[in-house]
Scaffold this active site. Sequence first.
Site, PDB file in Angstrom:
ATOM      1  N   LYS A  34       8.159   1.899  -6.785  1.00 40.32           N
ATOM      2  CA  LYS A  34       7.741   2.435  -5.487  1.00 40.32           C
ATOM      3  C   LYS A  34       8.658   2.005  -4.337  1.00 40.32           C
ATOM      4  O   LYS A  34       9.158   2.841  -3.578  1.00 40.32           O
ATOM      5  CB  LYS A  34       6.308   1.935  -5.239  1.00 40.32           C
ATOM      6  CG  LYS A  34       5.797   2.125  -3.859  1.00 40.32           C
ATOM      7  CD  LYS A  34       4.432   1.460  -3.746  1.00 40.32           C
ATOM      8  CE  LYS A  34       4.539  -0.069  -3.751  1.00 40.32           C
ATOM      9  NZ  LYS A  34       4.349  -0.658  -2.412  1.00 40.32           N
ATOM     10  N   THR A  35       8.869   0.702  -4.244  1.00 45.70           N
ATOM     11  CA  THR A  35       9.681   0.199  -3.142  1.00 45.70           C
ATOM     12  C   THR A  35      11.120   0.689  -3.267  1.00 45.70           C
ATOM     13  O   THR A  35      11.772   1.007  -2.279  1.00 45.70           O
ATOM     14  CB  THR A  35       9.657  -1.340  -3.117  1.00 45.70           C
ATOM     15  OG1 THR A  35       8.304  -1.768  -3.222  1.00 45.70           O
ATOM     16  CG2 THR A  35      10.250  -1.868  -1.841  1.00 45.70           C
ATOM     17  N   ASP A 218       4.585   3.193   3.573  1.00 44.26           N
ATOM     18  CA  ASP A 218       4.381   2.434   2.337  1.00 44.26           C
ATOM     19  C   ASP A 218       2.881   2.173   2.160  1.00 44.26           C
ATOM     20  O   ASP A 218       2.141   2.120   3.144  1.00 44.26           O
ATOM     21  CB  ASP A 218       5.134   1.103   2.478  1.00 44.26           C
ATOM     22  CG  ASP A 218       5.229   0.375   1.154  1.00 44.26           C
ATOM     23  OD1 ASP A 218       5.010   1.012   0.114  1.00 44.26           O
ATOM     24  OD2 ASP A 218       5.541  -0.832   1.178  1.00 44.26           O
ATOM     25  N   GLU A 219       2.426   1.993   0.943  1.00 43.30           N
ATOM     26  CA  GLU A 219       1.020   1.649   0.672  1.00 43.30           C
ATOM     27  C   GLU A 219       0.060   2.569   1.424  1.00 43.30           C
ATOM     28  O   GLU A 219      -0.873   2.112   2.099  1.00 43.30           O
ATOM     29  CB  GLU A 219       0.735   0.192   1.076  1.00 43.30           C
ATOM     30  CG  GLU A 219       1.642  -0.833   0.427  1.00 43.30           C
ATOM     31  CD  GLU A 219       1.184  -1.269  -0.951  1.00 43.30           C
ATOM     32  OE1 GLU A 219       0.388  -0.542  -1.588  1.00 43.30           O
ATOM     33  OE2 GLU A 219       1.634  -2.334  -1.403  1.00 43.30           O
ATOM     34  N   GLN A 249      -4.794   1.622  -6.579  1.00 42.52           N
ATOM     35  CA  GLN A 249      -4.640   0.258  -6.083  1.00 42.52           C
ATOM     36  C   GLN A 249      -5.212   0.100  -4.685  1.00 42.52           C
ATOM     37  O   GLN A 249      -4.822  -0.802  -3.942  1.00 42.52           O
ATOM     38  CB  GLN A 249      -3.168  -0.152  -6.093  1.00 42.52           C
ATOM     39  CG  GLN A 249      -2.624  -0.329  -7.502  1.00 42.52           C
ATOM     40  CD  GLN A 249      -1.228  -0.912  -7.490  1.00 42.52           C
ATOM     41  OE1 GLN A 249      -1.026  -2.074  -7.141  1.00 42.52           O
ATOM     42  NE2 GLN A 249      -0.255  -0.100  -7.858  1.00 42.52           N
ATOM     43  N   ARG A 680      -0.411  -6.803 -13.070  1.00 44.54           N
ATOM     44  CA  ARG A 680       0.540  -7.802 -12.549  1.00 44.54           C
ATOM     45  C   ARG A 680       1.363  -8.400 -13.673  1.00 44.54           C
ATOM     46  O   ARG A 680       2.407  -9.006 -13.452  1.00 44.54           O
ATOM     47  CB  ARG A 680      -0.180  -8.953 -11.819  1.00 44.54           C
ATOM     48  CG  ARG A 680      -0.944  -8.602 -10.567  1.00 44.54           C
ATOM     49  CD  ARG A 680      -0.167  -7.766  -9.609  1.00 44.54           C
ATOM     50  NE  ARG A 680      -0.453  -6.347  -9.814  1.00 44.54           N
ATOM     51  CZ  ARG A 680       0.264  -5.362  -9.298  1.00 44.54           C
ATOM     52  NH1 ARG A 680       1.310  -5.631  -8.567  1.00 44.54           N
ATOM     53  NH2 ARG A 680      -0.051  -4.104  -9.529  1.00 44.54           N
TER      54      ARG A 680
END
Length: 809
Positions: A34-35, A218-219, A249, A680
Amino acid sequence: MQSRLLENLNPEQLAAVTLPRESALILAGAGSGKTRVLTTRIAWLIETRQVSPLGLLAVTFTNKAAREMLTRISSMLPINTRGMWVGTFHGLANRMLRAHHREAGLPQAFQIMDTADQVAMVKRMMKANGVDEERFKPRDTAWFISAQKDAGLRPGSVEAFDDHTRQLVEIYRMYEAQCQREGVTDFAELILRSYELLAKNEAIREHYRARFAHILVDEFQDTNRLQFDWLKLIAGSQNAVFAVGDDDQSVYSFRGAKVANMRDFEREFNAGTVIKLEQNYRSHGNILEAANVLIGHNRQRLGKNLWTSESQGEPIRLFEAQSDFEEAQFIVEQARELKASGIPLAEVALLYRSNAQSRVLEHALFSAGLPYRVYGGLRFFERQEIKHALAYLRLVANPDDDSALLRVINFPTRGIGARSIEQLQDAARAGGTSLWQAACSRGGSKGGNPDAPKKGIEGFVLLIDRLRDECRGITLPEMIEAVIERSGLRTHYEAEREGADRIANLDELVNAAAQFSDDPMRMLELEADAESFASQGPTALAAARQAAAPLDADAAEADADAAMMAAGFEDMQGLAPDFDDGDGGAEPLPVTGGGTTPAEPADQLLIQFLSHASLEAGDNQANAGDDALQLMTVHAAKGLEFHAVFASGLEEGLFPHENSLDDAGGVEEERRLMYVAVTRARRRLYLTFAQSRMLHGQTRYNVASRFLREIPVKLLKRLSPTYERGGGSTSFDRPRTPASYTPVQVQAAPKIESAGMPFRIGQNVRHAKFGTGVIVDAEGRGSDARVQVNFGREGVKWLALAYAKLDAA
DNA sequence: TCGTTAACATTTTTT
DNA sequence: ATGTTAACGA
């Protein structure tokens, strides 16, 4: 020649990075890069000259994410990122408000309260107006106010159908008026003000719309209503919004985040494209499959399935402990083995649902001598001594800041008691002024009034005035030094028994200020201020631009761009109608000593530093450095990854948390949280739970979390000694039927004589009708014997042993 | 004004 | 169990 930036992107990533200029939603699963997509798109847009660095806006939720983004952009492109609008919603809103403080109806040196300040102010408002603190808890009221602001609602727009809500709105109204009087804001206010500024001031709105051709978020799943609207407003109909997020998420609805924003995005932003990033580069197959199956139990999803080209990897390890203590022992033992096998402890995370759970774990780790780090404690700028020092600084910058004044007017003690403070508050209320102004007018009347407290207040006013004089023409670290000395803070803490740490922190504050002054990132904010000066005079802009001279061609182009836009903005300013704060009511008080003239550079720096302190409360990141096990809540782990992960306390009532079971989406959000925990892990995942647990000083008996049973058994490897010894089933093996769950709280484990009572507390039993459960309480013996059993989904029941047929499970 | 005691609440958290 | 805040007495 294709740009090197695009190398090694998978087809979906490539498609996302190189989308044409139109709004798009990128559904990016955990570990899907994503980033990377976000930063690569920014770099690609700039490199291909589709936009100048100053022509894009990138928004994140945390400072850490914003920093990360800037770092990665710098590493991809030889450009200077200074001046770029990359930051958090709050940081960018703050920047905009500083640049247009007049149009926004705020003093230039307006301060930002943190949550604690906010609660304190609400409390003051309630006290002053005789609101019953029993019925209206200051904390809840402050929460209410923030929630309204997060929904974009001013007091006048909140719908109140009952008396209670009407009263809350009334407090909101008073709170708002008081903030305006003092020239202070809170976190939500930053965004709401910024939103209103854009909504009401066409010139400013068009300026930013003309500037930000590309907006990247973002997010996105964490945005609240107001942030959604803010983005819509600043984007207008022409600009492209590139929103990246993962509905699976979304774990922050408790603070206003709306998952629904993801689904509404397509419609409201006219998104032409939705791209799913489903290839996971992080975890081995088993872990990923567990995550997929788990999240598949949620109804409200946009739908997405992660896959990996990696092998299945190890099975997921499931451990059922007798007690929280035993659970901790197990984790210690396994962590040791991991370490012995060459895995750095920093690559191992120990996750839990709530902070209270860290205690036992920490104790076990400490006893075992295993190094560990706990994330999420008290942050640097939240420490008492730091807040005190900052309060003095805030008073220097803006003396009308009542919160700051109240914090330090009698700290260190200077004989100003509750009495005199009350009088001061009365005077301030009567005159409709800030406490500072009330204090000044009191100190000014030099009559021979014998009231003792007056002298103290006079002394305080003198102290602050003197400090302000002294702060003229010295550097920021010197200012802080002066504050610490002159206020008596240092002397005070030196006299305190455990004051050494506090002194060290104060010195560290001076350090932080020195670093802040030298930080090149700071220039970025100064430049933004230059823009605000553009509306007052072009000289300041030219000077600021020269100060931030470009280092290369790209930046030069960018600067030219900025100059052009600033000039355009200047023209529009001439035509713009005066902004009138319709709701705000009270006029902002002039900044004492500053008036309406732009603050001195040194003052600017102080204002920036105070903003920085409020918006970036410091590292809650444990110090890196030595190799330590990473302890944190699942929330805190979002966005991170580890070689091995322990997800602990997987019990009904804890995870999912009992408080989240009533509301509709509650369990789904808990499940998303579990999904975050599972994803994670790169290589190894431990899932642990305990049959009994110490909570709030009482032993609780819990059954295994429903989430454990949602994970296919074939992916699990059970490591439970209990299970192996007993050979029977445990609370993990209960039938998989949905039902409501009732949490159980037990006083103290009663001692039960073995005679006539064949069961013990905590023992697992099976009942023909209710299935497997755990004994929670017992009383009587022989034919009177009764036991209380928690059957999980079937509820908690008292059963007479004479009638009910119970078997040890 | 300060120190002691009693009452109290206790999911998750950034800004 | 524990940590924080409000009220009370010296």
